[in-house]
Scaffold this active site. Structure first.
Site, PDB file in Angstrom:
ATOM      1  N   LYS A 268     -25.203  56.143  15.645  1.00 22.82           N
ATOM      2  CA  LYS A 268     -26.187  56.450  16.682  1.00 22.82           C
ATOM      3  C   LYS A 268     -27.394  57.130  16.033  1.00 22.82           C
ATOM      4  CE  LYS A 268     -23.090  56.827  20.622  1.00 22.82           C
ATOM      5  NZ  LYS A 268     -23.610  55.623  21.295  1.00 22.82           N
ATOM      6  N   ARG A 344     -14.440  50.414  24.716  1.00 22.09           N
ATOM      7  CA  ARG A 344     -13.744  49.241  25.264  1.00 22.09           C
ATOM      8  C   ARG A 344     -12.583  48.812  24.363  1.00 22.09           C
ATOM      9  NH1 ARG A 344     -19.189  45.775  25.286  1.00 22.09           N
ATOM     10  NH2 ARG A 344     -19.986  47.871  25.646  1.00 22.09           N
TER      11      ARG A 344
HETATM   12  N1  BES Z   1     -20.263  56.357  24.542  1.00 20.62           N
HETATM   13  C1  BES Z   1     -21.226  55.334  24.512  1.00 20.62           C
HETATM   14  C2  BES Z   1     -21.909  55.109  25.849  1.00 20.62           C
HETATM   15  C3  BES Z   1     -22.877  56.154  26.314  1.00 20.62           C
HETATM   16  C4  BES Z   1     -24.203  56.086  25.951  1.00 20.62           C
HETATM   17  C5  BES Z   1     -22.477  57.150  27.161  1.00 20.62           C
HETATM   18  C6  BES Z   1     -25.101  57.014  26.409  1.00 20.62           C
HETATM   19  C7  BES Z   1     -23.370  58.088  27.626  1.00 20.62           C
HETATM   20  C8  BES Z   1     -24.692  58.018  27.248  1.00 20.62           C
HETATM   21  C9  BES Z   1     -20.594  54.018  24.107  1.00 20.62           C
HETATM   22  O1  BES Z   1     -19.530  54.104  23.232  1.00 20.62           O
HETATM   23  C10 BES Z   1     -21.639  53.224  23.412  1.00 20.62           C
HETATM   24  O2  BES Z   1     -22.057  53.642  22.383  1.00 20.62           O
HETATM   25  N2  BES Z   1     -22.036  52.109  24.004  1.00 20.62           N
HETATM   26  C11 BES Z   1     -23.061  51.303  23.481  1.00 20.62           C
HETATM   27  C12 BES Z   1     -22.648  49.862  23.654  1.00 20.62           C
HETATM   28  C13 BES Z   1     -23.547  48.897  22.952  1.00 20.62           C
HETATM   29  C14 BES Z   1     -23.360  49.024  21.467  1.00 20.62           C
HETATM   30  C15 BES Z   1     -23.215  47.519  23.424  1.00 20.62           C
HETATM   31  C16 BES Z   1     -24.345  51.581  24.246  1.00 20.62           C
HETATM   32  O3  BES Z   1     -24.284  51.728  25.460  1.00 20.62           O
HETATM   33  O4  BES Z   1     -25.387  51.703  23.597  1.00 20.62           O
HETATM   34 MG    MG Z   2     -20.173  54.103  21.203  1.00 20.60          MG
END
Ligand code: BES
Ligand code: MG
Ligand code: ZN
Length: 492
Positions: A268, A344
């Protein structure tokens, strides 16, 4: 905090802080009610201050020489726009304004506009929950002086029974808030499992925690792939609440339990607030908070399973590479084209495991996608299910609890976005509609004869600013909705 009613009304009440909810349309009658207690001084001052009962307005009076030391007036607006959420917001304001006043807080709302039982519980929950402050990590925080009891003035005695549920429910919400607020060095998969076992012990739940090796034996390749890059081992948590006598229903609650989500090699970066990803176990916090409430409320007829595949998404030499292909416990192969779509993967194996328990209904909660935050913001969670009746029951429970929940489409054609060249499916599809493909991915791991709902709480798990009954920080979203659903969702 103790909650009770005073059917005798204002005259029979002898507390120290009095709060009144004022409706613009009956401003005069309401003031006439309290004016005798203060010898005509209140109306005049309110006129000077231009207070007319407008929604959200508040006036406080410090009264030195009388038995009532503080008077709080909150505006509820026009009677035609009153609803339980008006009461919740007003109650939160009252509660915050009662800080510094020990003794009993008396609350007099125009109850006649409401179903009394619902109003009493909404007000009481809002008072306790808005006063919550997490002081675990701060040496300098002083104890807050606040009312030790709350009296709902003018409600009938029979309401006392439903007020018995307020503290167990709030304790569950507060547990969820504390779990979510805990940083990742404090709340690890290991310590989460310990806390789950603690709840099990206290409330006599059956409990087991599967080790990494046991998960391997069950073929949980998707879940374990996520955990590979962490120095802390995964913990697969399973608690069971059994009612007295024979259960008529069996349901399972599954929570995403990423105690930290760095993104993995799809790290991230940029705008994403990586430090907040300690809250990525929000789904599991809701599940354990609900378990805590259920342990005290002990509903009849229903057996409840609480399931969490806890781990961290970190980076080291053993971490999963983008592009790796893994096999989940139902045999499906997954190409991990993005290591940041880890929730997921953990849920896939958790849902396969849960399906094998053959519950009637499975509900999973997860801080799953940023896309859901973009779609619905931080006050509304997304709901996906193919089952219309389950959707309705969950929406009813959420509405009764004052938690935002909006049904989103399960657009099966978007499954094309998850096609992989080599494996059965990829873990991420296109950016557009990202929370829908996430739900469709999960669906691949739920036994199709079981009613299943997925709730994406990525937005609602946390609030930057104080909002209604939520102080800034973790909200404990979902506990009140789930407890309400478990208690009422099976009645005809
Ligand atoms: N934990 C995150 C989702 C999330 C993002 C929760 C912002 C709260 C605030 C999840 O694991 C994630 O990183 N999802 C990605 C998925 C993408 C790579 C398809 C996302 O939402 O960016
Ligand atoms: Mg994630
Ligand atoms: Zn995540």
């Amino acid at each position: 905090m103790q909650f009770s009613v005073n059917p005798a009304g204002l005259q029979g009440w002898d507390g120290t802080t009095l709060a009144l909810g004022i409706v613009t349309t009956s401003f005069d009658e309401q003031l006439n009610l309290i004016e005798p207690l203060f010898q005509g001084s209140i109306t005049e001052t309110l006129k000077e201050k231009n207070f007319s009962g407008k929604e959200g307005s508040i006036e406080t009076f410090q009264l030195i020489s009388k038995q009532i030391k503080k008077l709080i007036l909150v505006g509820l607006g026009n009677k035609d726009s009153l609803n339980l959420d008006t009461l919740r917001k007003a109650s939160a304001k009252i509660a915050r304004s009662s800080i510094g006043s020990p003794g009993e807080l008396g609350v007099l709302f125009p109850w006649e506009y409401f179903e009394q039982q619902d109003a009493a519980c909404a007000v009481s929950e809002a008072i306790r929950l808005s006063l919550f402050k997490d002081k675990r990590f701060n040496n300098n925080s002083e104890p807050t002086i606040r009312p030790s009891s709350v009296n709902l003035i003018g409600l009938k005695d029979s309401i006392n029974e439903s007020l018995q549920k307020v503290n167990p429910i709030c304790a569950g919400v507060e547990l969820a808030r504390e779990l979510v607020g805990s940083p990742a060095n404090e709340l690890t998969p290991t310590s989460l499992a310990k806390q789950a076992l603690q709840i099990a012990k206290e409330y006599k739940f059956k409990a087991k925690v599967l080790s990494q090796k046991e998960c391997q034996e069950l073929g949980m390749g998707a879940y374990l792939a996520v955990s590979k890059g962490s120095d802390i081992p995964p913990q697969f948590i399973h608690l069971v609440y059994s009612p007295e006598g024979k259960a008529k229903h069996r349901v399972a609650l599954v929570g995403k339990g990423l105690t930290f989500d760095s993104g993995g090699y799809n790290l991230k970066v940029g705008a994403a607030q990586i430090d907040l990803m300690k809250f990525d176990m929000g789904g599991s916090a809701t599940v354990l908070g609900t378990a805590r409430s259920i342990g005290e409320l002990r509903p009849k007829d229903i057996e409840i399973h609480f399931i969490i595949a806890a781990c961290e998404n970190m980076i080291n030499g053993s971490a999963v590479h983008p592009g790796d292909i893994v096999k989940a416990s139902n045999g499906k192969t997954i190409e991990i084209n993005n290591t940041d779509a880890e929730g997921r993967l953990t849920l896939a194996d958790a849902l396969v495991y849960t399906s094998k328990l053959k519950p009637e209904i499975i509900i999973d909660l997860a801080t799953l996608t940023g896309a859901c935050v973009i779609a619905l913001g931080d006050e509304i969670a997304g709901l996906w299910t193919d089952d219309d009746q389950l959707a309705q029951k969950l929406k009813n429970a959420a509405a009764a609890s004052g938690e935002g929940l909006w049904r989103m489409p399960m657009q099966n054609s978007y499954k094309d976005g998850l096609k992989s060249l080599l494996a059965d499916l990829k873990n991420t599809g296109p950016r557009a509609g990202g929370s829908i493909t996430a739900a469709l991915f999960l669906k691949e791991f739920v036994e199709s004869s079981i009613a299943w709902a997925h709730i994406d709480i990525a937005g609602t798990v946390w609030t930057e600013k104080e909002k209604g009954l939520n102080p800034p920080g973790a909200t404990g979203y979902g506990v009140r909705t789930l407890v309400n659903w478990l208690e009422n969702g099976f009645k005809d």
